[in-house]
Scaffold this motif. Structure first.
Motif, PDB file in Angstrom:
ATOM      1  N   ALA A  27       0.839  -1.198   0.000  1.00  0.00           N
ATOM      2  CA  ALA A  27       0.000   0.000   0.000  1.00  0.00           C
ATOM      3  C   ALA A  27       0.877   1.253   0.000  1.00  0.00           C
ATOM      4  CB  ALA A  27      -0.927   0.000   1.214  1.00  0.00           C
ATOM      5  N   LEU A  44      -7.387  -1.570  -3.200  1.00  0.00           N
ATOM      6  CA  LEU A  44      -7.010  -1.628  -1.783  1.00  0.00           C
ATOM      7  C   LEU A  44      -8.057  -0.930  -0.913  1.00  0.00           C
ATOM      8  CD1 LEU A  44      -3.151  -0.995  -2.003  1.00  0.00           C
ATOM      9  CD2 LEU A  44      -4.372  -3.180  -1.935  1.00  0.00           C
ATOM     10  N   GLY A  66     -11.225  -0.516  -1.668  1.00  0.00           N
ATOM     11  CA  GLY A  66     -12.505  -1.212  -1.742  1.00  0.00           C
ATOM     12  C   GLY A  66     -12.365  -2.714  -1.605  1.00  0.00           C
ATOM     13  N   GLY A  67     -11.204  -3.156  -1.151  1.00  0.00           N
ATOM     14  CA  GLY A  67     -10.967  -4.604  -1.017  1.00  0.00           C
ATOM     15  C   GLY A  67     -11.432  -5.120   0.325  1.00  0.00           C
ATOM     16  N   THR A  68     -10.488  -5.406   1.206  1.00  0.00           N
ATOM     17  CA  THR A  68     -10.841  -5.905   2.536  1.00  0.00           C
ATOM     18  C   THR A  68     -10.662  -4.800   3.564  1.00  0.00           C
ATOM     19  OG1 THR A  68      -8.579  -6.580   3.009  1.00  0.00           O
ATOM     20  CG2 THR A  68      -9.978  -8.192   1.906  1.00  0.00           C
ATOM     21  N   LEU A  99      -8.685  -4.923   6.015  1.00  0.00           N
ATOM     22  CA  LEU A  99      -7.255  -4.818   6.254  1.00  0.00           C
ATOM     23  C   LEU A  99      -6.575  -3.965   5.181  1.00  0.00           C
ATOM     24  CD1 LEU A  99      -4.764  -5.708   7.858  1.00  0.00           C
ATOM     25  CD2 LEU A  99      -4.628  -7.740   6.404  1.00  0.00           C
ATOM     26  N   SER A 100      -6.912  -4.217   3.928  1.00  0.00           N
ATOM     27  CA  SER A 100      -6.261  -3.456   2.855  1.00  0.00           C
ATOM     28  C   SER A 100      -6.658  -1.981   2.958  1.00  0.00           C
ATOM     29  CB  SER A 100      -6.612  -4.036   1.481  1.00  0.00           C
ATOM     30  OG  SER A 100      -7.951  -3.792   1.137  1.00  0.00           O
ATOM     31  N   LYS A 118      -4.656  -0.357   5.737  1.00  0.00           N
ATOM     32  CA  LYS A 118      -3.269  -0.131   5.341  1.00  0.00           C
ATOM     33  C   LYS A 118      -3.183   1.028   4.344  1.00  0.00           C
ATOM     34  CE  LYS A 118      -1.529  -4.848   6.008  1.00  0.00           C
ATOM     35  NZ  LYS A 118      -0.334  -4.809   6.864  1.00  0.00           N
ATOM     36  N   TRP A 146      -2.432 -10.337   1.898  1.00  0.00           N
ATOM     37  CA  TRP A 146      -3.511  -9.362   2.092  1.00  0.00           C
ATOM     38  C   TRP A 146      -3.793  -8.603   0.785  1.00  0.00           C
ATOM     39  CZ3 TRP A 146      -2.852  -4.087   1.436  1.00  0.00           C
ATOM     40  CH2 TRP A 146      -1.535  -3.609   1.411  1.00  0.00           C
ATOM     41  N   GLU A 158      -5.865 -10.987  -1.314  1.00  0.00           N
ATOM     42  CA  GLU A 158      -7.231 -11.037  -0.766  1.00  0.00           C
ATOM     43  C   GLU A 158      -8.020  -9.774  -1.125  1.00  0.00           C
ATOM     44  OE1 GLU A 158      -6.511 -11.774   3.388  1.00  0.00           O
ATOM     45  OE2 GLU A 158      -5.685 -13.754   2.902  1.00  0.00           O
ATOM     46  N   ALA A 159      -7.343  -8.639  -1.041  1.00  0.00           N
ATOM     47  CA  ALA A 159      -8.020  -7.384  -1.386  1.00  0.00           C
ATOM     48  C   ALA A 159      -8.443  -7.398  -2.855  1.00  0.00           C
ATOM     49  CB  ALA A 159      -7.096  -6.198  -1.106  1.00  0.00           C
ATOM     50  N   THR A 160      -7.555  -7.856  -3.714  1.00  0.00           N
ATOM     51  CA  THR A 160      -7.859  -7.898  -5.135  1.00  0.00           C
ATOM     52  C   THR A 160      -9.076  -8.781  -5.392  1.00  0.00           C
ATOM     53  OG1 THR A 160      -5.499  -7.680  -5.572  1.00  0.00           O
ATOM     54  CG2 THR A 160      -6.870  -8.418  -7.396  1.00  0.00           C
ATOM     55  N   ALA A 161      -9.097  -9.937  -4.749  1.00  0.00           N
ATOM     56  CA  ALA A 161     -10.219 -10.863  -4.926  1.00  0.00           C
ATOM     57  C   ALA A 161     -11.514 -10.257  -4.383  1.00  0.00           C
ATOM     58  CB  ALA A 161      -9.911 -12.185  -4.233  1.00  0.00           C
ATOM     59  N   ALA A 162     -11.419  -9.649  -3.207  1.00  0.00           N
ATOM     60  CA  ALA A 162     -12.620  -9.067  -2.598  1.00  0.00           C
ATOM     61  C   ALA A 162     -13.167  -7.942  -3.466  1.00  0.00           C
ATOM     62  CB  ALA A 162     -12.288  -8.540  -1.194  1.00  0.00           C
ATOM     63  N   TYR A 163     -12.266  -7.135  -3.989  1.00  0.00           N
ATOM     64  CA  TYR A 163     -12.698  -6.026  -4.833  1.00  0.00           C
ATOM     65  C   TYR A 163     -13.361  -6.551  -6.105  1.00  0.00           C
ATOM     66  CZ  TYR A 163     -12.593  -1.753  -7.610  1.00  0.00           C
ATOM     67  OH  TYR A 163     -12.941  -0.684  -8.386  1.00  0.00           O
ATOM     68  N   LYS A 170     -16.824  -7.745  -5.325  1.00  0.00           N
ATOM     69  CA  LYS A 170     -17.764  -6.636  -5.149  1.00  0.00           C
ATOM     70  C   LYS A 170     -18.146  -6.022  -6.491  1.00  0.00           C
ATOM     71  CE  LYS A 170     -15.959  -5.343  -0.635  1.00  0.00           C
ATOM     72  NZ  LYS A 170     -15.194  -4.335   0.081  1.00  0.00           N
TER      73      LYS A 170
END
Lengths: 256, 319, 256, 319
Positions: free
Chosen positions: A99, A152, A154-156, A158-159, A162, B296, B299-304, B307
């Motif tokens: 990030a 980042l 709009g991801g999790t 945690l992201s 960060k 992480w 995971e963020a890439t997948a979650a985004y 969505k």
């Protein structure tokens, strides 16, 4: 110094700023090569590093051609000490986590794009040509780092956290991007450079627009760090240069 | 159904013998699939791990030109890993699945990357010797019986020959340089020579899978043939550069026209293959660290993406 | 080479092994200064670093006095390349986390103590004197790192798991500590050096005893990494030396 | 009880005036305790944070002798932090409590440590100038009215004067060296001169707490007096070394015998104090990182100590 020499010296200083930005950020990004979150991210970061390195060489080569002794690009890259570098402080900040790297990139790419757009109309043909060429690459860079803000942010959770921390920490270095010192004013006045101050509103609008899409905002405080363009750097640049310049300096005069 | 098996295998062998490529949708004997999977996975992992020793030198490259070349080269290796993991996927092995086997130490990669890169000339040696060896190994593989692998090999070999020339050029420049540079080059050659010869694998006599692999067109020359080819091609280059091959037994056999080498220390090879090389632990740790540090982000890439996909669906419904 | 020169050369090589062990481990420990878990740990690690640096200087000074050109301790420390260093591989391993550092220290200190005890009876008076002096310091080092095995092994679950991992990872480098190569045999035969192989049982008993107190055991596999004493080092030593030797090498001939 | 207050304060002031040290168990006015707490905490934090810029150079020291000196010096600073945190504890402020205020940015430390140490001469400047300034500041503090602080100061000052000489010697060696070394020394002086003058704090006119602190014997000379003392002592040393004070206005006032300096940029001082210096973020991050990375070690130490204590009790009961 006669008028030509003086104006060459000024232009050369201006070119160093452009070149050092690219060189230092490229060197930082090289630290990711082989260590990215996925092969694709690894490749993408290396690509940006390679583009910026190419741009750095064009700027430094031009800068060195104006120097009375025609120093080479390598003389400029390897034989200047930290206080002779003219890069923005933002770009010498360590890679941190992914990030941090992407925020540094996002702030820079979006600024770089506007600057190169302006400079592609420079009255100096070479400046215009380099800028036009670089712009095509930077167009891709800014899309990419903007997209990371979305992913980042709009991801999790945690992201997102960060990313917010990274925005906080890198924001301090943004002020310098729009500072117009005497050299910038001179360069702008003669049609070679651009008016950084005038780009601020557009930059802010773009950055806010991107961050707004994931409901993030820039910190409200005024960014205060400054000095890189005048050679006032931090300790991070020093250790970076120690590694970068090692071989050249330990073997002066050697060909590689 | 069992009755069909022999004829399927016969047809398969005919396909191979007639140089007609095997494609992912074609029937193939389980053992063929298995051999190929192992070979491609090992090759993919080698590219991915192989980035590490050179990548450490990008930030130290002594000129911007060399930095640029090296950065592009390591990038090419990442690209090679991509092609090869893609080829592996055509055999039903996902990239992550393959990758986790690398991370937990179950999968192998070329042992040469377990040697440390200790000076700038090592970067040249990896290009000149290691990639040189890779080309000797891989040019035949671009005629491999398995279509996706053969096609990946064609692209890879083109780039490798580029790297090979760049590596040679780097070493040539150093041998023409200062005494220290020359010494660095010799030191690097001393360290990389034998490991490179081991890249071709154990002697034919000790290479159990070779026979069948050759019959299947996965392997086209024996280990020893390829090793000899590499030696014959490289020794004159070493001499041209004024360097010394670190092998007191080396001599040119006038009759056969081949260079004969001294005995290879296969014990060291086995130790290193079994995880006891200088850098095995570091390499796998570096790969694990990148994987863990990046989790992480993935995971963020997948979650985004999820969505966004959901939004799209929703949008379509609403419109 | 005449007999005296040859035996000087051998002794000098032997002294380099002792000196480089101290120098390289000291340099590693310096990386903790200012960054320890508590002020007290910071001080303790710096203390060990300082002791080892002092010992390194005694060994290197003696080694350089035997050299035909009487190179200085600094010439030895700053102007040798990685392959000329003779330290054990164990000692060039990176600091890692606090458990890694303490395991590296524990394996070394306990060995170092036995070696110095033996060498304090060396027929070479200077070797005996340096060893006797160093032994007093190392006596404290080994107590301290042993105590950390107890604290980390008998502390929390987390500290225990980190300690176990550190023992696993550093174990590979232990074999080299007890290897008797030609030089060691020669030095032992003439009464200057000691029989490393003969120390193994005592070392193992001590280490097992300490670890046994917190119900830990050494890995069962045979440690296989070796080569440092003959100059075969890993990449970690290289980056360490690049930093350590930078100033000397970039300014050859300068006085500091 | 309220009636006693004025007389307690009178007695306290008498104690101060008669140079009789205040000890932890003595009554003291809350404001005295508060001032002293702030001052000692800031001093302790300064030692602890001040280790960082120099510590980075231990691994880069150009000779083993200098490495040894620098390592010992940074160690001394850790020791000073220990004494001072201990003095702070006598005022009822635990080390961890004080420390957490440093970590969250609430507590201050000497602003000079927010400047980067950019070359080897900086190590010398920190010893010669910064520790020189510290001595000028602290020698009077070894006569501080608060016993534990005064006694800590005595030990600290002895060591600081050592550091001061070592720093001067480092710079002297460089000014007698190559042109590059000389240039490094001048570059370092240019960067450290003004920040060092700011160490003495704002001009007396803008120093609100000073008056009361002087009355209480916590502060014995004014900021400007101490600054002038440092300047008068240091400028001749700069000249002796053949270096140039980066102040075009500097001149010796023959009448008073004092060197007069140009205007100090107090705006920069305020910016830096308020967290905007070059390294504020790095310093606090480094401290936080060490604290967080060390948390599992501190927890292990505590858990082990608890278990040992429990075992002991159990043992005693059993025996």
């Amino acid at each position: 110094m006669n008028a030509v020499a003086e104006s060459n010296e000024q232009l050369s200083q201006y070119l160093l700023r452009m070149g050092d930005n690219c060189l230092i950020l490229s060197q930082r990004l090289c630290g990711w090569t082989g260590h990215g979150p996925t092969l694709e991210d690894d490749l993408a970061l290396s690509n940006v590093a390679l583009d910026l390195l190419g741009q750095a060489r064009l700027w430094l080569d031009y800068a060195s051609s104006l120097h009375p002794t025609k120093r080479s690009e390598d003389a400029l890259a390897y034989w200047r000490d930290a206080h002779e570098f003219r890069n923005l402080l933002l770009l010498e900040q360590p890679n941190g986590n992914f990030a941090d790297t992407q925020v540094r990139q996002f702030f820079f790419d979006s600024w770089h794009f506007l600057v190169l757009t302006a400079l592609s109309n420079s009255t100096d043909e070479k400046v215009a040509a380099i800028s036009t060429k670089a712009l095509k690459e930077v167009d891709y860079h800014v899309r990419r780092s903007s997209h990371w803000m979305l992913r980042l942010g709009g991801g999790t959770e945690l992201s997102r956290s960060k990313l917010i921390l990274a925005l906080e920490q890198h924001w301090n270095y943004v002020g310098e991007l729009f500072e117009m010192d005497e050299l910038e004013q001179e360069m702008h006045a003669c049609g070679i450079g651009c008016d950084l101050g005038a780009l601020h509103a557009e930059w802010l609008a773009y950055v806010n627009d991107v961050l707004g899409k994931v409901e993030l905002a820039l910190p409200s405080r005024t960014p205060f760090q400054s000095g890189g363009k005048r050679g006032k750097h931090g300790e991070h640049l020093l250790s970076m240069l120690m590694e970068m310049q090692y071989l050249q300096r330990v073997h002066p005069g050697a060909q590689w | 159904m069992n009755d069909n098996m022999p004829s399927l295998e016969q047809a398969f062998q005919q396909q191979i013998d007639s140089k007609c490529k095997v494609e992912p949708q074609d029937w193939m004997p389980p053992a063929y699939r298995q051999s190929l999977t192992r070979q491609i996975a090992q090759h993919a992992h080698s590219e991915y791990v192989g980035m590490l020793p050179e990548a450490a030198w990008i930030t130290r490259a002594p000129t911007l030109q060399r930095k640029s070349i090296l950065l592009a080269k390591v990038q090419d290796e990442a690209g090679h890993a991509q092609y090869l993991y893609a080829a592996l996927e055509t055999l039903g092995v996902g990239r992550e699945q393959a990758y986790l086997q690398l991370l937990n130490g179950a999968a192998k990669y070329l042992n040469i990357f377990n040697y440390p890169a200790m000076n700038w000339a090592d970067v040249g040696m990896i290009g000149w010797l290691t990639d040189g060896a890779a080309i000797v190994n891989q040019v035949p593989l671009s005629r491999s019986s398995y279509g996706p692998y053969a096609r990946a090999m064609i692209r890879i070999c083109q780039e490798e020959s580029f790297h090979h020339r760049q590596g040679f050029d780097l070493i040539r420049t150093m041998t023409e340089g200062t005494p220290q540079q020359r010494q660095m080059a010799q030191d690097a050659l001393d360290r990389w020579w034998w490991p490179t010869l081991m890249v071709f694998g154990p002697p034919d006599a000790d290479s159990p899978h070779s026979q069948r692999s050759m019959q299947w067109g996965i392997k086209l020359f024996s280990n020893d043939e390829l090793r000899q080819k590499f030696i014959d091609q490289t020794v004159p280059q070493v001499h041209y550069l004024g360097l010394r091959v670190p092998d007191p037994c080396l001599k040119l056999d006038r009759e056969s026209g081949h260079y004969k080498i001294g005995p290879i220390d296969w014990d060291e090879f086995k130790r290193s293959i079994n995880g006891q090389g200088m850098c095995n632990q570091d390499r796998i740790q570096a790969r694990n660290k990148a994987w863990e540090d990046g989790s992480w982000v993935r995971e963020a890439t997948a979650a985004y993406a999820d969505k966004q996909a959901a939004l799209k669906t929703e949008g379509n419904v609403n419109v």
